[in-house]
Design a protein around this motif. Sequence first.
Motif, mmCIF file in Angstrom:
data_model
loop_
_atom_site.group_PDB
_atom_site.id
_atom_site.type_symbol
_atom_site.label_atom_id
_atom_site.label_comp_id
_atom_site.label_asym_id
_atom_site.label_seq_id
_atom_site.Cartn_x
_atom_site.Cartn_y
_atom_site.Cartn_z
ATOM 1 N N GLY A 14 0.793 -1.230 0.000
ATOM 2 C CA GLY A 14 0.000 0.000 0.000
ATOM 3 C C GLY A 14 0.815 1.264 0.000
ATOM 4 O O GLY A 14 0.264 2.358 -0.094
ATOM 5 N N VAL A 15 2.099 1.140 0.075
ATOM 6 C CA VAL A 15 2.950 2.328 0.090
ATOM 7 C C VAL A 15 3.521 2.511 -1.307
ATOM 8 O O VAL A 15 4.130 1.597 -1.857
ATOM 9 N N GLU A 16 3.273 3.660 -1.967
ATOM 10 C CA GLU A 16 3.709 3.918 -3.325
ATOM 11 C C GLU A 16 4.535 5.191 -3.382
ATOM 12 O O GLU A 16 4.276 6.138 -2.639
ATOM 13 N N THR A 17 5.451 5.162 -4.295
ATOM 14 C CA THR A 17 6.224 6.374 -4.521
ATOM 15 C C THR A 17 5.392 7.336 -5.365
ATOM 16 O O THR A 17 4.448 6.920 -6.057
ATOM 17 N N PRO A 18 5.705 8.614 -5.339
ATOM 18 C CA PRO A 18 4.977 9.573 -6.192
ATOM 19 C C PRO A 18 5.025 9.204 -7.668
ATOM 20 O O PRO A 18 4.045 9.381 -8.388
ATOM 21 N N ARG A 19 6.144 8.671 -8.124
ATOM 22 C CA ARG A 19 6.249 8.281 -9.535
ATOM 23 C C ARG A 19 5.316 7.120 -9.854
ATOM 24 O O ARG A 19 4.668 7.093 -10.898
ATOM 25 N N GLU A 20 5.244 6.156 -8.898
ATOM 26 C CA GLU A 20 4.345 5.026 -9.097
ATOM 27 C C GLU A 20 2.897 5.484 -9.140
ATOM 28 O O GLU A 20 2.086 5.002 -9.941
ATOM 29 N N LYS A 21 2.560 6.417 -8.275
ATOM 30 C CA LYS A 21 1.195 6.940 -8.270
ATOM 31 C C LYS A 21 0.863 7.611 -9.595
ATOM 32 O O LYS A 21 -0.234 7.424 -10.158
ATOM 33 N N ALA A 22 1.789 8.397 -10.133
ATOM 34 C CA ALA A 22 1.565 9.079 -11.408
ATOM 35 C C ALA A 22 1.407 8.073 -12.546
ATOM 36 O O ALA A 22 0.537 8.213 -13.416
ATOM 37 N N MET A 23 2.258 7.027 -12.534
ATOM 38 C CA MET A 23 2.174 6.020 -13.589
ATOM 39 C C MET A 23 0.875 5.234 -13.506
ATOM 40 O O MET A 23 0.281 4.885 -14.532
ATOM 41 N N LYS A 24 0.426 4.947 -12.276
ATOM 42 C CA LYS A 24 -0.835 4.226 -12.116
ATOM 43 C C LYS A 24 -2.011 5.054 -12.610
ATOM 44 O O LYS A 24 -2.955 4.542 -13.217
ATOM 45 N N ARG A 25 -1.966 6.351 -12.362
ATOM 46 C CA ARG A 25 -3.030 7.228 -12.844
ATOM 47 C C ARG A 25 -3.060 7.244 -14.375
ATOM 48 O O ARG A 25 -4.125 7.197 -14.994
ATOM 49 N N GLU A 26 -1.877 7.318 -14.973
ATOM 50 C CA GLU A 26 -1.796 7.308 -16.428
ATOM 51 C C GLU A 26 -2.304 5.985 -17.004
ATOM 52 O O GLU A 26 -3.017 5.954 -18.019
ATOM 53 N N LEU A 27 -1.963 4.868 -16.354
ATOM 54 C CA LEU A 27 -2.406 3.563 -16.815
ATOM 55 C C LEU A 27 -3.926 3.432 -16.706
ATOM 56 O O LEU A 27 -4.589 2.921 -17.611
ATOM 57 N N ALA A 28 -4.470 3.897 -15.572
ATOM 58 C CA ALA A 28 -5.921 3.830 -15.380
ATOM 59 C C ALA A 28 -6.642 4.686 -16.426
ATOM 60 O O ALA A 28 -7.679 4.280 -16.974
ATOM 61 N N ASN A 29 -6.097 5.848 -16.731
ATOM 62 C CA ASN A 29 -6.704 6.716 -17.744
ATOM 63 C C ASN A 29 -6.632 6.072 -19.122
ATOM 64 O O ASN A 29 -7.593 6.136 -19.907
ATOM 65 N N MET A 30 -5.493 5.415 -19.416
ATOM 66 C CA MET A 30 -5.365 4.749 -20.709
ATOM 67 C C MET A 30 -6.389 3.622 -20.845
ATOM 68 O O MET A 30 -7.030 3.457 -21.889
ATOM 69 N N GLU A 31 -6.552 2.807 -19.784
ATOM 70 C CA GLU A 31 -7.516 1.717 -19.815
ATOM 71 C C GLU A 31 -8.933 2.249 -19.997
ATOM 72 O O GLU A 31 -9.757 1.663 -20.719
ATOM 73 N N LEU A 32 -9.235 3.377 -19.348
ATOM 74 C CA LEU A 32 -10.558 3.989 -19.489
ATOM 75 C C LEU A 32 -10.792 4.447 -20.925
ATOM 76 O O LEU A 32 -11.868 4.220 -21.505
ATOM 77 N N GLN A 33 -9.778 5.078 -21.510
ATOM 78 C CA GLN A 33 -9.915 5.563 -22.889
ATOM 79 C C GLN A 33 -10.096 4.412 -23.870
ATOM 80 O O GLN A 33 -10.893 4.510 -24.815
ATOM 81 N N TYR A 34 -9.384 3.308 -23.658
ATOM 82 C CA TYR A 34 -9.548 2.154 -24.533
ATOM 83 C C TYR A 34 -10.920 1.512 -24.341
ATOM 84 O O TYR A 34 -11.531 1.012 -25.289
ATOM 85 N N THR A 35 -11.426 1.536 -23.111
ATOM 86 C CA THR A 35 -12.773 1.017 -22.861
ATOM 87 C C THR A 35 -13.808 1.857 -23.601
ATOM 88 O O THR A 35 -14.733 1.325 -24.245
ATOM 89 N N LEU A 36 -13.666 3.187 -23.520
ATOM 90 C CA LEU A 36 -14.582 4.078 -24.229
ATOM 91 C C LEU A 36 -14.456 3.894 -25.745
ATOM 92 O O LEU A 36 -15.463 3.915 -26.468
ATOM 93 N N LEU A 37 -13.214 3.697 -26.212
ATOM 94 C CA LEU A 37 -13.000 3.480 -27.639
ATOM 95 C C LEU A 37 -13.680 2.199 -28.098
ATOM 96 O O LEU A 37 -14.303 2.152 -29.173
ATOM 97 N N ASN A 38 -13.595 1.138 -27.306
ATOM 98 C CA ASN A 38 -14.241 -0.118 -27.655
ATOM 99 C C ASN A 38 -15.759 0.028 -27.692
ATOM 100 O O ASN A 38 -16.429 -0.587 -28.527
ATOM 101 N N ARG A 39 -16.305 0.837 -26.770
ATOM 102 C CA ARG A 39 -17.750 1.065 -26.780
ATOM 103 C C ARG A 39 -18.173 1.789 -28.049
ATOM 104 O O ARG A 39 -19.200 1.466 -28.659
ATOM 105 N N LYS A 40 -17.379 2.782 -28.445
ATOM 106 C CA LYS A 40 -17.692 3.508 -29.678
ATOM 107 C C LYS A 40 -17.612 2.573 -30.886
ATOM 108 O O LYS A 40 -18.423 2.655 -31.810
ATOM 109 N N MET A 41 -16.618 1.673 -30.874
ATOM 110 C CA MET A 41 -16.505 0.723 -31.973
ATOM 111 C C MET A 41 -17.666 -0.260 -31.967
ATOM 112 O O MET A 41 -18.136 -0.691 -33.029
#
Length: 325
Positions: free
Chosen positions: A52-79
């Motif tokens: 449960g302990v994350e570095t600031p860089r890990e937190k930023a990367m996780k946010r970016e990954l979560a946003n990417m997964e969300l965008q791909y999910t939305l893209l799949n819905r549009k498709m």
Amino acid sequence: MSKVKYYYDSETLSYRKIEKKKGRKLGIFVLSLLGMLLSGFLLLVVYLNLPGVETPREKAMKRELANMELQYTLLNRKMDQAESVLNDLAERDNSLYRVYFEANPIPEEQRKAGFGGINRYKDLEGFNNSNLIVNAHKRLDILTKQIVVQSKSLDEIAQLAEEKEKLLAAIPAIQPVNNEDLTRMASGFGFRTDPFTKALKKHWGMDFTAPRGTPVYASGDGKVTRADNTASGYGNHIRIDHGYGYESLYAHLYKFNVRNGQKVKRGDLIGFVGSTGRSEAPHLHYEVFKDGDRINPINFYYGNLSPKEFAELLKTSQQENQSLD
């Protein structure tokens, strides 16, 4: 003023000055430094392994990954939505448009075919989310190909529709003499009594009796191929080539209103009723050809007759009476 420290020497029964050894301070410093380094390393190991302990860089990367997964999910819905719309369009295309215009339906395997051969997505492999990215690219590529196939199909349908429109305009579809101008429909297509020999003879057209000078109209779009009196028996007559294998003939005319080679539209005034050639009385002899064969003109009056008028005309045309030519 520096403090001087002494110690008691029991052997000499006297106090002796404590002398500082060289290198002592350096040793203490080195030991302190090593202790701090060791403590820091231990703390870092503990810190990095605590759940449960994350570095600031890990937190930023996780946010970016979560946003990417969300965008791909939305893209799949549009498709998904695009595929649904395209499938509906393909269904209408195959079962409605192409059936109406007598075109072969496009096979499903042709519409949804993938891409064989080389691996088009090799550069996208080897990452943690490669499957997500590769699948999205594959769906998008297949969707793009389906759109291209459907676009070409609609282009073909548009061309067929244009040809169909020309065909419908070209077919001889109206009665060449208006009902209000007719005296009667004298004779139909089939075996009739010849007015001169009184023998039963095949009558290849329909005779419309009308006063001399009654207007005669083109029954469909086309080009005048003959406007003369050189054909035996027809007198002054006009032939119109409508294309698509259709041709119409208007005989025994009093005079012409068109010339050879002239293009006409359905309903154009082309001549006037007469009694030239082998004719017993003023009337229009009208014939329709399909691929060179004479066919019954009664089947081509849907353009300007009501159902009641057509039924009466059909009944009259079937009577085995005497023709006028």
